[in-house]
Design a protein around this motif. Sequence first.
Motif, mmCIF file in Angstrom:
data_model
loop_
_atom_site.group_PDB
_atom_site.id
_atom_site.type_symbol
_atom_site.label_atom_id
_atom_site.label_comp_id
_atom_site.label_asym_id
_atom_site.label_seq_id
_atom_site.Cartn_x
_atom_site.Cartn_y
_atom_site.Cartn_z
ATOM 1 N N CYS A 1 32.552 51.141 38.462
ATOM 2 C CA CYS A 1 32.668 50.424 39.729
ATOM 3 C C CYS A 1 32.200 48.983 39.594
ATOM 4 O O CYS A 1 32.812 48.058 40.149
ATOM 5 C CB CYS A 1 31.874 51.138 40.815
ATOM 6 S SG CYS A 1 32.575 52.733 41.307
ATOM 7 N N ALA A 2 31.105 48.769 38.861
ATOM 8 C CA ALA A 2 30.608 47.413 38.658
ATOM 9 C C ALA A 2 31.582 46.598 37.814
ATOM 10 O O ALA A 2 31.839 45.416 38.098
ATOM 11 C CB ALA A 2 29.241 47.455 37.986
ATOM 12 N N THR A 3 32.160 47.227 36.789
ATOM 13 C CA THR A 3 33.128 46.539 35.935
ATOM 14 C C THR A 3 34.384 46.181 36.724
ATOM 15 O O THR A 3 34.948 45.088 36.551
ATOM 16 C CB THR A 3 33.495 47.412 34.732
ATOM 17 O OG1 THR A 3 32.307 47.705 33.983
ATOM 18 C CG2 THR A 3 34.492 46.710 33.827
ATOM 19 N N ASP A 4 34.823 47.073 37.588
ATOM 20 C CA ASP A 4 36.003 46.796 38.408
ATOM 21 C C ASP A 4 35.759 45.624 39.353
ATOM 22 O O ASP A 4 36.674 44.878 39.686
ATOM 23 C CB ASP A 4 36.394 48.038 39.207
ATOM 24 C CG ASP A 4 37.142 49.054 38.360
ATOM 25 O OD1 ASP A 4 37.420 48.755 37.186
ATOM 26 O OD2 ASP A 4 37.427 50.156 38.864
ATOM 27 N N TYR A 5 34.511 45.443 39.785
ATOM 28 C CA TYR A 5 34.183 44.317 40.655
ATOM 29 C C TYR A 5 34.074 43.024 39.850
ATOM 30 O O TYR A 5 34.615 41.981 40.243
ATOM 31 C CB TYR A 5 32.857 44.587 41.366
ATOM 32 C CG TYR A 5 32.400 43.480 42.289
ATOM 33 C CD1 TYR A 5 32.766 43.479 43.634
ATOM 34 C CD2 TYR A 5 31.604 42.431 41.831
ATOM 35 C CE1 TYR A 5 32.363 42.461 44.494
ATOM 36 C CE2 TYR A 5 31.196 41.418 42.676
ATOM 37 C CZ TYR A 5 31.564 41.435 44.002
ATOM 38 O OH TYR A 5 31.167 40.417 44.842
ATOM 39 N N LEU A 6 33.390 43.078 38.722
ATOM 40 C CA LEU A 6 33.087 41.872 37.956
ATOM 41 C C LEU A 6 34.237 41.368 37.101
ATOM 42 O O LEU A 6 34.400 40.160 36.914
ATOM 43 C CB LEU A 6 31.882 42.139 37.048
ATOM 44 C CG LEU A 6 30.546 42.392 37.742
ATOM 45 C CD1 LEU A 6 29.530 42.920 36.743
ATOM 46 C CD2 LEU A 6 30.047 41.131 38.418
ATOM 47 N N ILE A 7 35.036 42.291 36.590
ATOM 48 C CA ILE A 7 36.052 41.902 35.602
ATOM 49 C C ILE A 7 37.478 42.129 36.080
ATOM 50 O O ILE A 7 38.330 41.230 36.003
ATOM 51 C CB ILE A 7 35.827 42.662 34.281
ATOM 52 C CG1 ILE A 7 34.449 42.289 33.701
ATOM 53 C CG2 ILE A 7 36.930 42.351 33.272
ATOM 54 C CD1 ILE A 7 34.077 43.050 32.444
ATOM 55 N N TRP A 8 37.768 43.308 36.601
ATOM 56 C CA TRP A 8 39.144 43.687 36.867
ATOM 57 C C TRP A 8 39.601 43.410 38.297
ATOM 58 O O TRP A 8 40.800 43.470 38.586
ATOM 59 C CB TRP A 8 39.369 45.164 36.542
ATOM 60 C CG TRP A 8 39.035 45.510 35.130
ATOM 61 C CD1 TRP A 8 38.045 46.324 34.682
ATOM 62 C CD2 TRP A 8 39.680 45.011 33.958
ATOM 63 N NE1 TRP A 8 38.023 46.373 33.316
ATOM 64 C CE2 TRP A 8 39.030 45.578 32.843
ATOM 65 C CE3 TRP A 8 40.764 44.127 33.744
ATOM 66 C CZ2 TRP A 8 39.412 45.289 31.527
ATOM 67 C CZ3 TRP A 8 41.141 43.854 32.433
ATOM 68 C CH2 TRP A 8 40.475 44.435 31.358
ATOM 69 N N TYR A 9 38.658 43.124 39.191
ATOM 70 C CA TYR A 9 39.000 42.849 40.599
ATOM 71 C C TYR A 9 39.843 43.975 41.188
ATOM 72 O O TYR A 9 40.846 43.748 41.869
ATOM 73 C CB TYR A 9 39.733 41.503 40.731
ATOM 74 C CG TYR A 9 38.942 40.339 40.203
ATOM 75 C CD1 TYR A 9 37.918 39.784 40.961
ATOM 76 C CD2 TYR A 9 39.185 39.815 38.932
ATOM 77 C CE1 TYR A 9 37.162 38.725 40.469
ATOM 78 C CE2 TYR A 9 38.432 38.766 38.434
ATOM 79 C CZ TYR A 9 37.420 38.227 39.208
ATOM 80 O OH TYR A 9 36.667 37.186 38.720
ATOM 81 N N SER A 10 39.438 45.196 40.892
ATOM 82 C CA SER A 10 40.142 46.372 41.395
ATOM 83 C C SER A 10 39.125 47.362 41.927
ATOM 84 O O SER A 10 37.927 47.225 41.713
ATOM 85 C CB SER A 10 40.976 47.016 40.284
ATOM 86 O OG SER A 10 40.137 47.441 39.221
ATOM 87 N N TYR A 11 39.612 48.387 42.644
ATOM 88 C CA TYR A 11 38.720 49.397 43.201
ATOM 89 C C TYR A 11 38.476 50.514 42.189
ATOM 90 O O TYR A 11 39.294 50.764 41.299
ATOM 91 C CB TYR A 11 39.317 49.988 44.473
ATOM 92 C CG TYR A 11 39.434 49.004 45.605
ATOM 93 C CD1 TYR A 11 38.320 48.314 46.068
ATOM 94 C CD2 TYR A 11 40.662 48.767 46.228
ATOM 95 C CE1 TYR A 11 38.415 47.410 47.113
ATOM 96 C CE2 TYR A 11 40.768 47.859 47.273
ATOM 97 C CZ TYR A 11 39.642 47.180 47.710
ATOM 98 O OH TYR A 11 39.742 46.283 48.737
ATOM 99 N N CYS A 12 37.352 51.195 42.366
ATOM 100 C CA CYS A 12 37.032 52.315 41.485
ATOM 101 C C CYS A 12 37.084 53.650 42.218
ATOM 102 O O CYS A 12 37.166 54.698 41.587
ATOM 103 C CB CYS A 12 35.647 52.142 40.874
ATOM 104 S SG CYS A 12 34.272 52.355 42.055
ATOM 105 N N HIS A 13 36.998 53.641 43.559
ATOM 106 C CA HIS A 13 36.812 54.894 44.287
ATOM 107 C C HIS A 13 37.975 55.862 44.129
ATOM 108 O O HIS A 13 37.773 57.079 44.121
ATOM 109 C CB HIS A 13 36.577 54.615 45.781
ATOM 110 C CG HIS A 13 37.737 53.993 46.482
ATOM 111 N ND1 HIS A 13 37.913 52.621 46.548
ATOM 112 C CD2 HIS A 13 38.779 54.536 47.151
ATOM 113 C CE1 HIS A 13 38.997 52.357 47.239
ATOM 114 N NE2 HIS A 13 39.557 53.504 47.604
#
Length: 369
Positions: free
Chosen positions: A159-171
């Motif tokens: 979830c943190a990687t999706d916010y910081l790098i990929w700009y995508s959701y993790c849920h």
Amino acid sequence: MLLPLTLVATSAGTASASPTAGPTTIVSLGDSYISGEAGRWKGNSLTNSGSRDGTDRAYTGSGYDPARVYGTTSANGCHRSDSAEVKSATGTTEAQVNLSCSGATTKNIFRAANGGVAYKGEAPQADQLASVAATHNVKVVVLSIGGNDLGFADIITKCATDYLIWYSYCHDDQQVVVDNKMEAAMAGVAKSIDEIRAVMTGAGYAATDYRITLQSYPSPIPRASENRYYESGWSRANTGGCPFWNKDSDWARDSLVPQIANRLKGVATAKNVQFMDLRDMLQGREVCAKASRLVSASAPTSNASSEWARWIDSQSTQGPVQESMHPNYYGQLGLGRCLALMYAKTTGNHACRNTAGTGASGMYLTATP
């Protein structure tokens, strides 16, 4: 007064004792949420030097020694802190013994003779319990387990990687992962309870001589509406240490944590043990919560206003990243008070919550069906 305890690999060769002999004792088994991971920290501060505005309990005046908080388990990473839940359950038994270890899964609870696996150089926790049960009058065994079977740490990282790098959701994809692992994880929790009972029976305890309390997990992050930092920009990551999108935050707080709690409660019911629901225990005290604040030179550490969970320090500028997203020193004092209150409840399931603006003394229980 805490009594010294030497842990051994198995119960073989240990002198047997009556369940009424030895000091009355609470024993904690399980993973990082009960071992005391992050007990080093009294809130979160952006200051990377010195005592970090008084938040770093490992500061010696000239450097940092995590063993001041984690003792000998600083070396193997079990991180059993001096403020861990069982150690903070004051006013209960004569002794409090912490056998839990950060990162443990259910297979690290089972006896070696029944499929258990040693972890971080330590025997399976049920085998360690056998040694304690033979020399102590164990009144309560409290268990926190299952989160690592579900991949808690991996979910946070994703979830943190999706916010910081990929700009995508993790849920969306992580919910599928959790659902696929849930049945096996809960089966492991159920077997862990069976293993505890087998150990206690083998030590000569009757079912009425002790209790087992299974607990759930608190959410370390708040709902999106309760986050003091905007979703856009870098303040959530660089200032608050909570790099999660709004939708992912709401999923974690209002879907994932309750889902796990409800399933654990189902196991507790099926196995006829007490259940302590901690899903709301950190409400308002989470990392980045509006009702709490960072520590600074002008805003000193406070159990009433500082955050009760460790933020994500992805660069490890202040201690190891494994401490991230766990109840900190203040949170562990709160958990200890929850356990002390639960100790006084000989029957029934209860949820533990905090009272805004107070420390551990403000924790209270609410009976649940």
